[in-house]
Design an enzyme around this catalytic site. Structure first.
Site, PDB file in Angstrom:
ATOM      1  N   CYS A  81     -16.012 -21.265  38.381  1.00  0.00           N
ATOM      2  CA  CYS A  81     -16.599 -21.238  39.721  1.00  0.00           C
ATOM      3  C   CYS A  81     -17.909 -21.996  39.832  1.00  0.00           C
ATOM      4  CB  CYS A  81     -16.778 -19.800  40.191  1.00  0.00           C
ATOM      5  SG  CYS A  81     -18.008 -18.841  39.283  1.00  0.00           S
ATOM      6  N   HIS A  99     -20.155 -14.921  39.904  1.00  0.00           N
ATOM      7  CA  HIS A  99     -19.215 -15.682  40.730  1.00  0.00           C
ATOM      8  C   HIS A  99     -19.992 -16.383  41.837  1.00  0.00           C
ATOM      9  CE1 HIS A  99     -15.604 -17.039  42.571  1.00  0.00           C
ATOM     10  NE2 HIS A  99     -15.801 -16.344  43.687  1.00  0.00           N
ATOM     11  N   ASP A 148     -15.237 -19.731  49.479  1.00  0.00           N
ATOM     12  CA  ASP A 148     -15.034 -19.379  48.072  1.00  0.00           C
ATOM     13  C   ASP A 148     -14.060 -20.377  47.473  1.00  0.00           C
ATOM     14  OD1 ASP A 148     -14.689 -18.218  45.611  1.00  0.00           O
ATOM     15  OD2 ASP A 148     -14.142 -16.232  46.364  1.00  0.00           O
TER      16      ASP A 148
END
Length: 283
Positions: A81, A118, A135
């Site tokens: 990520c 994250h 995201d």
């Protein structure tokens, strides 16, 4: 002060924008609108896979933009990520979007407190009171932004998501839920605290090098096409569709290289593949 008012917070001026947009197959208007943001997110999430090869092999993963775009854009590799969001944020900055980096905790329905490792971004638009959560580094969508609002829902490519907000002593905690075969589950939580590239470097150092990080123990890759999610955990390959149907199979080590290339769009050289397979036996 917003990120795109600050000077080069995300090194957007160093991004090879044309190469990045070609890498993700993005075409059309580059105007900083919600429609452009949606097309950009879908193109990114369905083009650049999630993978942890360097972490498994103990190879440092610098998060400066030059290093990230060399791996993910020019070498056509994937990342986890932090790498995805550093690249995506540089593109947003270059295109003139107003956004803030944040971090969250991957929960996947578990009750325990997990580290905030994250990365995501929240995007805003002039004269619009709404904000949008993007995201792009989870490895399994969503392919579209979701409005940052209590009870907001999103259906994208058949997958369903929902946001919930829980009041906190210092800041409200948001939860992104996803609908799966057993109903709704909380995928990750986050608070709206601004993060900078240096914060991501700290989180990335833990994820990519700490012995207790799951990403240093075995190969993990994901490819999200929109209609399908492919996941390789060690030598276990799982394919899932939005209707909850999943197929899982054990893959022979000799077939991993071809599977990575054909299904995950990841081409490893012989030495990399051999080294990764030594650490990625059956679960």
């Amino acid at each position: 002060m917003s990120e795109n008012q600050a000077a080069s917070v995300w090194q957007g001026e160093e991004l090879d924008l044309d190469a990045y947009l070609e890498r993700i197959g993005f075409e059309g208007s580059r105007e900083a609108t919600l429609e452009t943001l949606g097309r950009l997110q879908r193109a990114h999430t369905t083009s650049i896979p999630f993978e942890n090869v360097h972490a498994v092999l103990g190879i440092p993963l610098p998060l400066d933009l030059a290093s990230v775009q060399e791996r993910l854009v020019h070498r056509r590799r994937g990342g986890y990520c932090f790498e995805h969001v550093v690249l995506f944020a540089a593109a947003l900055e270059r295109l003139g979007f107003d956004f803030t980096g944040i971090t969250g905790r991957i929960t996947l329905g578990a009750p325990k407190v997990t580290p905030a490792t994250h990365a995501m971004v929240v995007v805003r638009f002039p004269d619009d009171p709404r904000s949008w959560l993007c995201d792009v580094g989870f490895g399994s969508g969503p392919t579209a932004p979701i409005e940052l609002a209590e009870g907001a829902t999103l259906e994208a490519d058949g997958w369903r998501y929902r946001l919930e907000r829980r009041p906190g002593a210092l800041a409200d905690t948001w939860s992104l839920h996803q609908f799966g075969p057993d109903g709704w589950f909380d995928r990750n939580t986050f608070v709206l605290v601004q993060q900078y590239p240096i914060d991501y470097r700290v989180g990335s150092h833990y994820v990519g090098s700490h012995p207790r990080s799951p990403f240093v123990t075995r190969l993990f890759a994901q490819r999200f096409t929109g209609p399908e999610q492919h996941q390789l955990d060690g030598t276990t390959w799982k394919m899932t569709t939005p209707d909850g149907v999943s197929v899982e199979k054990e893959v022979e080590p000799a077939q991993i290289g071809a599977l990575l290339a054909e299904t995950f769009d990841l081409v490893l050289d012989e030495d990399e593949l051999a080294a990764v397979l030594r650490k990625s036996g059956p679960r």
